[in-house]
Write a protein that holds these residues in place. Structure first.
Motif, PDB file in Angstrom:
ATOM      1  N   THR A   8       0.849  -1.192   0.000  1.00 16.95           N
ATOM      2  CA  THR A   8       0.000   0.000   0.000  1.00 16.95           C
ATOM      3  C   THR A   8       0.883   1.240   0.000  1.00 16.95           C
ATOM      4  N   THR A   9       0.397   2.288  -0.624  1.00 17.14           N
ATOM      5  CA  THR A   9       1.083   3.572  -0.571  1.00 17.14           C
ATOM      6  C   THR A   9       0.181   4.575   0.134  1.00 17.14           C
ATOM      7  N   ALA A  10       0.808   5.488   0.856  1.00 10.24           N
ATOM      8  CA  ALA A  10       0.061   6.515   1.586  1.00 10.24           C
ATOM      9  C   ALA A  10      -0.940   7.181   0.654  1.00 10.24           C
ATOM     10  N   LEU A  11      -2.141   7.431   1.166  1.00 12.17           N
ATOM     11  CA  LEU A  11      -3.179   8.028   0.342  1.00 12.17           C
ATOM     12  C   LEU A  11      -2.867   9.506   0.123  1.00 12.17           C
ATOM     13  N   ALA A  12      -2.669   9.859  -1.133  1.00  9.76           N
ATOM     14  CA  ALA A  12      -2.323  11.245  -1.468  1.00  9.76           C
ATOM     15  C   ALA A  12      -3.491  12.163  -1.136  1.00  9.76           C
ATOM     16  N   TYR A  13      -3.178  13.281  -0.507  1.00  9.71           N
ATOM     17  CA  TYR A  13      -4.221  14.208  -0.084  1.00  9.71           C
ATOM     18  C   TYR A  13      -4.649  15.096  -1.245  1.00  9.71           C
ATOM     19  N   THR A  14      -5.948  15.182  -1.485  1.00  2.53           N
ATOM     20  CA  THR A  14      -6.445  15.871  -2.675  1.00  2.53           C
ATOM     21  C   THR A  14      -6.606  17.377  -2.458  1.00  2.53           C
ATOM     22  N   ASN A  15      -5.489  18.028  -2.123  1.00  6.48           N
ATOM     23  CA  ASN A  15      -5.483  19.491  -2.098  1.00  6.48           C
ATOM     24  C   ASN A  15      -4.389  20.041  -3.003  1.00  6.48           C
ATOM     25  N   GLY A  16      -3.870  19.186  -3.895  1.00  2.25           N
ATOM     26  CA  GLY A  16      -2.857  19.608  -4.853  1.00  2.25           C
ATOM     27  C   GLY A  16      -2.300  18.410  -5.586  1.00  2.25           C
ATOM     28  N   PRO A  17      -1.592  18.644  -6.694  1.00  2.00           N
ATOM     29  CA  PRO A  17      -0.962  17.548  -7.433  1.00  2.00           C
ATOM     30  C   PRO A  17       0.284  17.054  -6.708  1.00  2.00           C
ATOM     31  N   LEU A  18       1.018  16.124  -7.314  1.00  4.40           N
ATOM     32  CA  LEU A  18       2.209  15.555  -6.695  1.00  4.40           C
ATOM     33  C   LEU A  18       3.455  16.360  -7.057  1.00  4.40           C
ATOM     34  N   HIS A  19       4.342  16.513  -6.087  1.00  2.60           N
ATOM     35  CA  HIS A  19       5.654  17.083  -6.375  1.00  2.60           C
ATOM     36  C   HIS A  19       6.720  16.008  -6.211  1.00  2.60           C
ATOM     37  N   LEU A  20       7.965  16.362  -6.464  1.00  3.44           N
ATOM     38  CA  LEU A  20       9.039  15.370  -6.466  1.00  3.44           C
ATOM     39  C   LEU A  20       9.217  14.698  -5.110  1.00  3.44           C
ATOM     40  N   GLY A  21       8.931  15.416  -4.017  1.00  3.34           N
ATOM     41  CA  GLY A  21       9.058  14.826  -2.683  1.00  3.34           C
ATOM     42  C   GLY A  21       8.110  13.669  -2.471  1.00  3.34           C
ATOM     43  N   HIS A  22       6.858  13.813  -2.933  1.00  2.00           N
ATOM     44  CA  HIS A  22       5.893  12.711  -2.832  1.00  2.00           C
ATOM     45  C   HIS A  22       6.385  11.494  -3.605  1.00  2.00           C
ATOM     46  N   ALA A  23       6.890  11.754  -4.820  1.00  2.00           N
ATOM     47  CA  ALA A  23       7.339  10.663  -5.680  1.00  2.00           C
ATOM     48  C   ALA A  23       8.478   9.892  -5.030  1.00  2.00           C
ATOM     49  N   VAL A 338       9.021  24.620  -5.380  1.00  2.00           N
ATOM     50  CA  VAL A 338       8.631  23.227  -5.543  1.00  2.00           C
ATOM     51  C   VAL A 338       8.713  22.885  -7.020  1.00  2.00           C
ATOM     52  N   VAL A 339       8.960  21.624  -7.325  1.00  2.00           N
ATOM     53  CA  VAL A 339       8.898  21.144  -8.705  1.00  2.00           C
ATOM     54  C   VAL A 339       7.816  20.072  -8.771  1.00  2.00           C
ATOM     55  N   TRP A 340       6.797  20.351  -9.569  1.00  2.00           N
ATOM     56  CA  TRP A 340       5.695  19.409  -9.719  1.00  2.00           C
ATOM     57  C   TRP A 340       6.086  18.298 -10.688  1.00  2.00           C
ATOM     58  N   VAL A 341       5.582  17.113 -10.429  1.00  3.67           N
ATOM     59  CA  VAL A 341       5.863  15.968 -11.302  1.00  3.67           C
ATOM     60  C   VAL A 341       5.453  16.274 -12.736  1.00  3.67           C
ATOM     61  N   ASP A 342       4.284  16.871 -12.900  1.00  3.77           N
ATOM     62  CA  ASP A 342       3.764  17.159 -14.242  1.00  3.77           C
ATOM     63  C   ASP A 342       4.693  18.088 -15.024  1.00  3.77           C
ATOM     64  N   ASP A 343       5.324  19.027 -14.327  1.00  3.08           N
ATOM     65  CA  ASP A 343       6.262  19.923 -14.997  1.00  3.08           C
ATOM     66  C   ASP A 343       7.565  19.202 -15.338  1.00  3.08           C
ATOM     67  N   PHE A 344       8.037  18.383 -14.414  1.00  2.00           N
ATOM     68  CA  PHE A 344       9.327  17.720 -14.597  1.00  2.00           C
ATOM     69  C   PHE A 344       9.320  16.786 -15.805  1.00  2.00           C
ATOM     70  N   ILE A 345       8.264  16.003 -15.963  1.00  2.00           N
ATOM     71  CA  ILE A 345       8.263  14.999 -17.026  1.00  2.00           C
ATOM     72  C   ILE A 345       8.030  15.605 -18.408  1.00  2.00           C
ATOM     73  N   LYS A 346       7.808  16.914 -18.460  1.00  4.05           N
ATOM     74  CA  LYS A 346       7.746  17.575 -19.761  1.00  4.05           C
ATOM     75  C   LYS A 346       9.135  17.685 -20.389  1.00  4.05           C
ATOM     76  N   TYR A 347      10.170  17.599 -19.551  1.00  4.94           N
ATOM     77  CA  TYR A 347      11.531  17.813 -20.025  1.00  4.94           C
ATOM     78  C   TYR A 347      12.421  16.575 -19.902  1.00  4.94           C
ATOM     79  N   PHE A 348      12.084  15.676 -18.980  1.00  4.60           N
ATOM     80  CA  PHE A 348      12.945  14.519 -18.750  1.00  4.60           C
ATOM     81  C   PHE A 348      12.120  13.237 -18.689  1.00  4.60           C
ATOM     82  N   ASP A 349      12.753  12.147 -19.102  1.00  3.77           N
ATOM     83  CA  ASP A 349      12.111  10.841 -19.016  1.00  3.77           C
ATOM     84  C   ASP A 349      11.868  10.489 -17.549  1.00  3.77           C
ATOM     85  N   SER A 350      10.695   9.971 -17.252  1.00  7.53           N
ATOM     86  CA  SER A 350      10.363   9.643 -15.860  1.00  7.53           C
ATOM     87  C   SER A 350      11.284   8.563 -15.301  1.00  7.53           C
ATOM     88  N   ASP A 351      11.824   7.689 -16.162  1.00 13.00           N
ATOM     89  CA  ASP A 351      12.761   6.675 -15.689  1.00 13.00           C
ATOM     90  C   ASP A 351      14.033   7.298 -15.129  1.00 13.00           C
TER      91      ASP A 351
END
Length: 670
Positions: A8-23, A338-351
């Motif tokens: 199980t993974t911690a339930l993400a709180y729905t008051n914003g998208p994910l940033h690199l720290g969550h990932a 903060v760097v949001w996941v959605d912004d980061f993967i626009k420039y770099f491969d998620s792997d």
């Protein structure tokens, strides 16, 4: 017999998208372990979702003038998008604001009450006279009684401590800024203290890492009953009480069960105890992946709930990811640092992100994300070592044979066989590291194997070998290493390794079949300086970003990787430190952490409040010599004035600082 694993993974709180720290702390590690366990032939399911209730949701909705459901749906979808883009796979992904979960949480609550673990109690709670309502935790903000940092009703944003709202210094209502008053009301409590012996035994026999066990023990020693109701409308209603809802930390973890139920009757195989003798199912493992800020909730509160219910298996282990800072500073969504996941993967491969976040530091340690360090690790480790070897091996094999050669191992010489033995040794070390969730060390195992491959390829100089049979032997060994690298790297970088295997025309295992190779191409691309410069300019924008441009600023990094401005000797000289002796000590009422001390500093006696309850008993403090900051501005903590600050060290285990020699009381420290 293979085990059954529920991750199980911690339930993400729905008051914003994910940033690199969550990932980094939670979702990527869980997906890596899931893919690894499945490679080993285990039955594995990964369950997750979003946490949709509580005060922050209502606050956000009020500010934006929309319904809480609108906020929940918006961010639930954005969070799932981010997880998909990170290649984090789920077998079930749900919402706590769903009929399935609400029904399941209420049934769980009724069972706790039926078993005698729920009772009513009159309490004092902050009440805002201007808003005419009781204020739940996060409707109250103020200063932390421990570090004087910015704090909300249940948490300090600076030092990370869990707080009671009544502990805040200078509290105010976040809606109207009025000073709240303490007023009596009735809440429901969970009898957690009655389970202290059960919890102690559970932690002792679990497979939790030692640092988590130690944290759990420190809470179990000072266990209090738990206020589990809130006087708000948004949440899971308390059965038979239309005015209160369940505290999110009671109902949200039940979501792990609710979301498993969404898969059908298979949920019983993971959660229900053996019906014949009501014992834990030894072949089923439940592993929680969380961030370290919610470790105690999962190591103490949640197992306590399961013990109180009585019919469910308990988690076997908890993996707690450390904090991630950004370019040496604490991430802050409010300050836009903060760097949001959605912004980061626009420039770099998620792997690449998956690789770096796991290679940068052990999972249980705090670490920093730096774009320069990201580029360096990708280029000098992944590209220069791993990609360099695999690409050379495939290009040469394709040109000479059109396939990875397959030979009889008995034909190989000692040097060849030694390298194959190295593959087996790497697998053994890698397996141990993965099962212990030592993901950084597992990646180091892969890098070392790739280095051995590069050294072997360079030493053998296959381009100079005329004997075709010997050349096949050399390239067979290189092919075995390449196959091992792809297999071991797959959990970390599923997309890139699948590309690699596709070029090899091979299956995801350790055997070489000698299939025809596809024309090699570059799978792992280097990150260029211009790209990093451009991305930093686009993504590192905050009200404090100008500080990052001042490279000559007189700063240093603290233990969390955060930059701290250096002070001069004149600044330090302003602090008056003296040797003090504790004369009296007692607990501060209504506080879980505070002790009131009367100390002698030579020329006078002072009253000081210290957050050391649980680490020291009042009795063992009497007569102890300590170091005291004497010229600190007085402050009230839980209504008790503190006329100084004691110095202590430690995070999970706290120790007071004492002079090495038996100095006279009142001695000045300089």
């Amino acid at each position: 017999m293979n085990n059954k694993y529920l991750l199980t993974t911690a339930l993400a709180y729905t008051n914003g998208p994910l940033h690199l720290g969550h990932a980094r702390s939670t979702y990527i590690p869980a997906d890596i372990i899931k893919r690894y366990l499945k490679l080993k032939g285990n039955d594995v399911i990964h369950v997750g979702g979003t946490d949709n209730h509580g005060v922050p949701i209502t606050l956000t909705a009020e500010k934006e003038g929309v319904k809480p459901e609108d906020i929940v749906n918006k961010y639930h979808n954005e969070i799932k998008r981010d997880l998909d883009n990170l290649s984090v796979e789920f077998d079930s992904y749900g919402k706590t604001h769903s009929d399935t979960h609400i029904q399941n949480a209420q049934e769980f609550y009724k069972k706790l009450k039926e078993n005698g673990y729920i009772y009513e109690k009159e309490i004092e709670q902050f009440y805002c006279p201007d808003c005419d309502k009781f204020l739940a935790d996060r409707y109250v903000e103020g200063s932390c009684p421990f570090c004087e940092g910015e704090a909300r009703g249940d948490h300090c944003e600076v030092c990370g401590r869990h707080l009671e709202p009544t502990e805040l210094v200078n509290p105010y209502c976040v809606i109207c800024n009025a000073t709240p008053q303490l007023k009596k009301t009735t809440h429901y409590f969970f009898k957690l203290s009655a389970l202290s012996d059960n919890l102690d035994n559970y932690v002792k026999n679990s497979n939790m890492p030692d640092h988590i066990k130690n944290m759990a023990y420190s809470w179990i020693r000072e266990l209090h009953d738990w206020d589990i109701s809130r006087g708000i409308r948004w949440g899971v209603p308390i059965p038979d009480d239309e005015n209160q809802v369940m505290y999110v930390w009671l109902e949200a973890p039940i979501g792990y069960i609710s979301f498993t139920k969404m898969m059908g009757d298979i949920w019983k195989e993971y959660w229900l105890k053996n019906n014949d003798n009501n014992t834990e199912n030894q072949n089923t493992k439940i592993w929680h992946f969380i961030g370290k800020d919610i470790t105690v909730h999962h190591a103490v509160f949640w197992p306590g709930m399961l013990l109180g219910h009585g019919e469910y298996n308990l988690p076997n282990s908890i993996f707690s990811g450390g904090y991630l800072t950004l370019e040496g500073k604490k991430m802050s969504t409010s300050k836009k640092w903060v760097v949001w996941v959605d912004d980061f993967i626009k420039y770099f491969d998620s792997d690449y992100l998956r690789y770096f976040l796991m290679a940068n530091a052990p999972l249980n340690r705090d670490c920093d994300f730096s774009f320069d360090e990201f580029q360096k690790r990708i280029n000098t480790e992944l590209i220069a070592i791993i990609a360099n070897f695999t690409h050379r091996a495939l290009v040469f094999s394709h040109r000479k044979f059109g396939a990875l050669p397959v030979v009889d191992k008995q034909e190989l010489n000692k040097e060849d066989l030694a390298l194959l033995d190295k593959c087996s040794e790497t697998i053994e070390k890698y397996n141990k590291n993965m099962m212990d969730c030592n993901l950084k060390d597992a990646l180091v195992d892969i890098i070392h194997l790739a280095k051995e491959g590069n050294n072997y390829f360079q030493k053998m100089e296959p381009w100079t070998v005329d004997d075709e049979n010997r050349l096949k032997q050399i390239m067979f060994v290189c092919g075995v290493i390449t196959k091992h690298i792809a297999y071991l790297l797959y959990p970390f970088m599923p997309n890139k390794t699948n590309e690699l295997l596709d070029l090899m025309n091979e299956e995801m295992d350790l055997e070489i079949r000698g299939n025809e190779l596809k024309k090699p191409k570059v799978v792992f691309s280097k990150i260029e300086n211009d790209t990093i410069k451009m991305v930093k300019e686009k993504l590192l924008k905050s009200e404090n970003s100008k500080n990052t441009k001042n490279k000559k600023k007189n700063t240093k990094k603290n233990k969390n990787g955060e930059k701290m401005e250096l002070i001069g000797i004149d600044d330090f000289a302003k602090i008056e430190l003296k040797v003090a002796q504790i004369l009296e000590a007692e607990e501060v009422p209504k506080s879980k952490k505070l002790l009131k001390l009367i100390v002698d500093i030579g020329d006078e006696k002072r009253q000081v409040v210290a957050g050391i309850k649980g680490h020291y008993t009042p009795e063992e403090l009497i007569g102890k010599k300590i170091v005291l900051v004497c010229n600190l501005k007085p402050a009230k903590l839980c209504g008790v004035e503190s006329q100084g600050m004691v110095l202590a060290a430690g995070d999970e285990e706290v120790a007071l600082l004492s002079p090495e020699k038996d100095l006279p009381v009142g001695s000045t420290i300089c």
